[in-house]
Structure formats: C-alpha cells, structure tokens
Scaffold this motif. Structure first.
Motif, PDB file in Angstrom:
ATOM      1  N   GLU A  38       0.839  -1.211   0.000  1.00  0.00           N
ATOM      2  CA  GLU A  38       0.000   0.000   0.000  1.00  0.00           C
ATOM      3  C   GLU A  38       0.870   1.256   0.000  1.00  0.00           C
ATOM      4  O   GLU A  38       0.601   2.214  -0.737  1.00  0.00           O
ATOM      5  N   LEU A  39       1.919   1.238   0.837  1.00  0.00           N
ATOM      6  CA  LEU A  39       2.782   2.407   0.958  1.00  0.00           C
ATOM      7  C   LEU A  39       3.471   2.715  -0.367  1.00  0.00           C
ATOM      8  O   LEU A  39       3.492   3.864  -0.818  1.00  0.00           O
ATOM      9  N   LYS A  40       3.988   1.674  -1.018  1.00  0.00           N
ATOM     10  CA  LYS A  40       4.654   1.858  -2.308  1.00  0.00           C
ATOM     11  C   LYS A  40       3.682   2.441  -3.329  1.00  0.00           C
ATOM     12  O   LYS A  40       4.001   3.382  -4.077  1.00  0.00           O
ATOM     13  N   LYS A  51       8.366   6.787 -10.355  1.00  0.00           N
ATOM     14  CA  LYS A  51       8.008   5.366 -10.187  1.00  0.00           C
ATOM     15  C   LYS A  51       9.240   4.468 -10.237  1.00  0.00           C
ATOM     16  O   LYS A  51       9.373   3.520  -9.463  1.00  0.00           O
ATOM     17  N   LYS A  52      10.162   4.803 -11.155  1.00  0.00           N
ATOM     18  CA  LYS A  52      11.373   4.002 -11.307  1.00  0.00           C
ATOM     19  C   LYS A  52      12.189   3.988 -10.006  1.00  0.00           C
ATOM     20  O   LYS A  52      12.688   2.945  -9.571  1.00  0.00           O
ATOM     21  N   GLU A  53      12.273   5.151  -9.363  1.00  0.00           N
ATOM     22  CA  GLU A  53      13.039   5.268  -8.121  1.00  0.00           C
ATOM     23  C   GLU A  53      12.333   4.523  -6.982  1.00  0.00           C
ATOM     24  O   GLU A  53      12.984   3.887  -6.142  1.00  0.00           O
ATOM     25  N   ALA A  57      13.871   1.398  -4.913  1.00  0.00           N
ATOM     26  CA  ALA A  57      13.952   1.498  -3.453  1.00  0.00           C
ATOM     27  C   ALA A  57      13.209   0.343  -2.788  1.00  0.00           C
ATOM     28  O   ALA A  57      13.668  -0.206  -1.778  1.00  0.00           O
ATOM     29  N   ALA A  58      12.059  -0.045  -3.376  1.00  0.00           N
ATOM     30  CA  ALA A  58      11.259  -1.150  -2.812  1.00  0.00           C
ATOM     31  C   ALA A  58      12.043  -2.454  -2.861  1.00  0.00           C
ATOM     32  O   ALA A  58      12.022  -3.255  -1.911  1.00  0.00           O
TER      33      ALA A  58
END
Length: 613
Positions: A38-40, A51-53, A57-58
C-alpha cells in the motif's frame, strides 16, 4: 453496617489481564500499520518520487528488511513530513496543519510546554470530554495514555508535521507574553496605590511589598519569560519615567518590555528577598544568588544590584544547572584544534589556558574539559568566583574576598588537598599566576582562564603580571582563544562572494587557510576554488526573528612548540608568537570563523562582529 471486601486478583488472573493488554496493544499496532504494498502504491500515486526510483527502493528495502518509506527518506528523495502525510492518508487518520489553527491559550496549556516539546504532542481542540492532539507519531501509545491520565479526557490523536509542531511551540511563548501584558495591566494600579501611600518605605514596608501578590506575579512571570526566551542575562534598568527590562539573547541585548516607574521599588525588594540581600541598603552595590525551577529547567540566577541616578539597576545572569552534556564538538572545535586540546588533556602536568573577553564562553569550555577529565581515578578541585555549574565528583570552592578568601589563598589551600587536576576560575593577578605556575611544576594539571584578546596575547599578559618567561616555557601546554558567534537558522539563503568582496572582509591568504581546512576535513572536493565557495545570509522566520538561533565558538588553539618556546624566552611579543604558530598550522579565530561561514554555520557579518569586539 457497611462491610468492605478487598478482592486480590490471583496470579492466573493477573496473567490473563496482562495477556489481554498485550493483545489489545498488538491489535492497535496492526490497525496503525501500513503494508509495504500500500505504501509503495500511494508514494507512486503521490507523484513526489518517480516510479522508477520507488521500484528500485522497494527492491532494496526488501533485501535489507527495511521500509520503502524510510529508505526513500534516508536517500533524501522524500521528506519525513511527506511520508507522514502519505501514511496518514493510507490509515485514514486526519492530518492537521497547526499553522491554520488559532489555538486558545487554555487548550494549549492542557499539555505543559516541556512535555509538548519532548514528546512532540500539541493539544489544539477540545469538545466535551474529547481532546484532539496533534502528534508526529500517532503510534506513541505511551504518550497518548499519559495525556489521558493527566487531562482526564478522551484523547483523539491527529497526525501533523515538524513545521506545525515548531509553530505551535512558539505559541507557548506568545501566550506567556500575553499573560505578562495582562498581569501588568491588572496589577499596576494595585502597585501604584501601595507606592503612593508609602513614600518613604521602611525595611518592613519593603518586605511586605515584596510579598504582595502583584509584585510576586510580575517578578515570577518576568523570570519565567526570560527562561523561555533562552536569555543569558536580564537587565532591569530604572529610567526617569519608566523601568526598562532587557534580555540578552544569543549575546545581543533586546528590549523586552517597559514597566511603570512605581513598580521599581517592589521589583527590587522582591529580588532582594529572593537573593537574601539587605532590603534597606540602596547606596552600596550588592551581589546575591537564588534558584528557580520550571518543568523544563533548574536555573540559578546570579544577581548584581548597583545604585544609579534613577534607582537601583539589577542585572541577573541565568545559569542553567541542567545544561549538561556539552562536548568539544558542540562548542565548535574540530580537526587539528580538537587534536591539540585532546593531546594537552592527556598530560598529567602543565597549564591549559582559555583566553577571551567577558561573555565569550570561557567557563563553558573549561567545564567541558573538566567533564572529559572527570574520571574515578583522579581528584579534581576548583576555586571559582562564582561557581557557575555544579559538577558531580568535583570539589568546587567559592572565593569570598570580603573575608579575605581570594583566589591566591584558596589555591594555597587546594594544593594541600591532594588534587590531580586544579581549575582556577580566572588568573587575575601576579600572585595567582605564580601559584598556578608552581602547582603545574609540582605535578598538577592546571586549567584556567585569562582576559586577553588572542591566544598569543596571554604570554605577554602573564609576563606583565611578573611571571618569569622560563617558568612559562616549562608549564604552558596549550592556549585557546575564543569568541562566540550566533548560528544561522535553517531558513538561510546562499550567495557568492567575489574577489572584491572578499578583500573587504579578510586577506586572500586567510580565505585560503579556511578553504584548506575544509579540504583537509573532506567537507569540499579537492579541486574546489575560492570562487566556488558559497556563503550564507540570515533570513527572518517565525521561529527565528533575526535569522539566528543559539551560539557556537570560533577558536584558535596555540600549542606551545619548541620554536614558540624560543620566542617566549627571548622576544615574547604576541605578534612573533602568533606568526610562528600560524607557520605551524594554527587556525586563527578569523580563519575559523571563515571556515564556519563557508559551512553555513554562521554568517560573515557575524564573524566580523565577534572578531571586532
């Protein structure tokens, strides 16, 4: 007949109660928890991070076992406040911006200012038995429960950001000013009536006035206001038609308020009662001391009363007894300067001197050094005038010249107390200087201060007092010269300084030394030129009225080398000593100021103001 039965829960019942409490805590925590998916998704939808970053990071967060939000904050891609807003949206917790709320004083006061500051929790709205509080961490169940018990109200937590908390904390100060204004307007007439009825006040009349509620409230609020404002001194100055109150904040005097002339006698009497001074003595200066405790601080007030043409002028120095925990880094020392001081502190004999004018932070530096040296295997004794901070495991002695107990007499007694380390508040005369030298020669480490404008100037000053140069050569380990400069707030702006502007401030060589220090400490790249350096200007903000908050030292640390010893034995001029010290790598106070200005810690204007004092 009423019979009361006391039922004691069994061990099994207690275990069950604890288990239920733990389960409830777990349920609350799970409700407050935001899933990583949800956080992402919501961070991506917010558009604050590409979005790419977020995807990268995820993936990394999963490997490290971290939260994607925390990782983006650590990388600087997302601010903590932005992350809080996103989490609040996901959890369905209302987000409040306290800048948009005018919080009534009585609501704000439900949570005392020290608790609000420590736990970042602000009361802002009350309806019936429900109190809405703004927090940075709504998972802080301990604080919520503590506030429920304190207020007796149902607590409704709301998420907010750092700027909102800062803004609300300022409201505490404003409410104090309003309170002071209300007290002055309501109590002045009562004071006027008393003062007009008693033109020639006796000692008993003054004592009665000092204990009257109006005067007690005015003095108490004035002192609390000074503490909240972080003032270092309070000046109460009688004028022809009024009494001027001024606060020294970060080294600069500010007009705080004016009081009616009729309040002067009562205020002076109240402060004399607190300080245990003679009420009917108005022709001679008096010195005293008293303490005041607030929820945030325990403050000692050092009082000086001086007769002037229009009445008694009162100056109170505020000494915060809870202000412990200074380190050399916090004071502004760094790099080679720091290493020289640590090297001197490792010695078991010799003298370490701190030089500078009154109010330049010499005593604070001394106490910080004592704190480093304060270990169970050493005996530390001090002789001071006055004792400004109380330290554990340190034997502190106050001089009293009125009964013949001077620095020199005290120092003679101290050396018979088997000390390893001796701290002398100040070397003021030849006798004290001579005794300090003898103590250093007989196996003691001596720390003291001396009033000179530079570190190199301490040597000729000691020789003027009658100390032989060969004795100084044997004992002086290091001399620290210092001044205090105000620190810039976060709301500062950068600007470039060209060669013509630099020439008006300092020589190109002095700027080069500051740049070299920045390179040596790896704060700028090796190929950085002077023209590439940015400097900073203060920008006024609600939190910082003048763009400055707090102070830090600029220093020069003169280590006595063999070459400097030769100069001390022969010429002993401060110019020759300073020139040799600079050849050996000493950073002067101006150069250290330029270094700190280039780092954005202070401004060039502030450095020049401090150096010219």
């Amino acid at each position: 007949m009423l019979i009361r039965y006391q039922i004691r829960p069994s061990e099994s019942m207690l275990c069950e109660i604890r288990a239920r409490a733990a389960a409830m805590h777990a349920i609350l925590s799970s409700i407050m928890h935001v899933s990583e998916g949800e956080l992402k998704e919501f961070i991506t939808d917010s558009g604050l991070v590409a979005k790419k970053e977020v995807d990268a990071a995820a993936e990394e967060a999963k490997k490290r076992g971290q939260s994607v939000g925390n990782l983006l904050v650590a990388r600087g891609s997302l601010t903590e406040d932005a992350l809080r807003r996103i989490q609040a949206y996901v959890l369905g917790i209302p987000f409040v911006n306290l800048k948009d709320h005018r919080i009534p004083v009585e609501i704000l006061a439900l949570i005392p200012e020290p608790i609000a500051r420590t736990h970042n929790i602000i009361a802002f709205k009350k309806e019936g038995n429900e109190l809405e509080v703004a927090m940075l961490d709504v998972d802080d169940l301990a604080s919520i429960e503590a506030m429920r018990k304190k207020t007796g109200l149902k607590i409704l937590p709301r998420l907010t950001d750092t700027e909102s908390i800062k803004h609300a904390l300022l409201e505490y100060q404003k409410s104090l000013k309003d309170e002071f204004g209300d007290i002055i307007s309501t109590e002045t007439e009562k004071i006027r009536v008393v003062a007009e009825n008693d033109k020639d006040l006796s000692s008993d009349d003054l004592k009665k006035m000092a204990e009257d509620l109006p005067i007690v409230r005015i003095v108490d609020t004035l002192l609390r206001h000074a503490i909240v404002q972080s003032a270092s001194d309070v000046h109460i100055e009688p004028m022809e038609d009024e009494v001027l109150v001024r606060y020294r904040i970060d080294g600069i005097l500010h007009d705080a308020m004016t009081l009616p002339k009729v309040a002067a006698a009562g205020i002076a009497a109240r402060i004399k009662v607190l300080s245990n001074l003679k009420l009917d003595e108005k022709r001679l200066p008096q010195d005293g001391r008293f303490k005041m405790e607030t929820e945030a601080d325990r403050v000692s007030f050092r009082v000086s009363i001086l007769p002037t043409f229009f009445g008694e002028k009162i100056v109170m120095r505020l000494l915060r007894e809870t202000g412990e925990g200074f380190t050399l880094e916090v004071l502004g020392l760094h790099g080679e300067n720091m290493e020289r001081i640590h090297h001197a502190l490792k010695q078991t004999t010799g003298i370490i001197l701190i030089s500078g004018p009154t109010g330049s932070g010499k005593t604070t530096t001394l106490y910080t050094m004592l704190d480093i040296l304060n270990k169970p295997d050493v005996n530390i004794s001090t002789i001071e005038d006055p004792i400004e901070y109380q330290m554990k495991r340190v034997n502190q002695t106050q001089v009293n010249p009125q009964i013949g107990f001077t620095f020199a007499n005290g120092l003679r007694a101290l050396v018979r107390q088997d000390p390893n380390i001796i701290m002398i508040g100040e070397i003021r005369d030849g006798e004290t200087a001579s005794l300090a030298i003898n103590a250093a020669l007989t196996g003691h480490l001596v720390l003291s201060t001396i009033h000179t404008n530079s570190a190199a100037g301490a040597i000729p000053r000691l020789i003027d007092m009658g100390v032989e140069p060969f004795l100084l050569v044997s004992t002086i380990r290091v001399i620290v010269g210092q001044r205090l400069v105000r620190k810039l707030c976060e709301s500062k702006e950068t600007y470039a300084v060209d060669k013509a502007m630099r020439a008006k401030i300092a020589s190109e060589a002095e700027f080069d030394v500051a740049l070299k220090t920045l390179r040596d400490e790896k704060l700028v790249k090796e190929n950085t030129r002077l023209d590439d350096l940015s400097f900073y200007r203060p920008v006024a903000s609600p939190e910082c009225e003048e763009g400055y908050k707090s102070r830090i030292g600029i220093h020069e640390v003169l280590a006595v080398s063999s070459a400097i010893r030769e100069i001390m034995l022969h010429s002993s001029t401060s110019e020759a000593i300073e020139a040799q010290a600079k050849k050996e790598g000493m950073l002067t106070m101006l150069e250290d100021g330029l270094y700190k200005a280039a780092r954005g810690i202070t401004s060039l204007e502030e450095v020049l103001r401090a150096i010219s004092e």
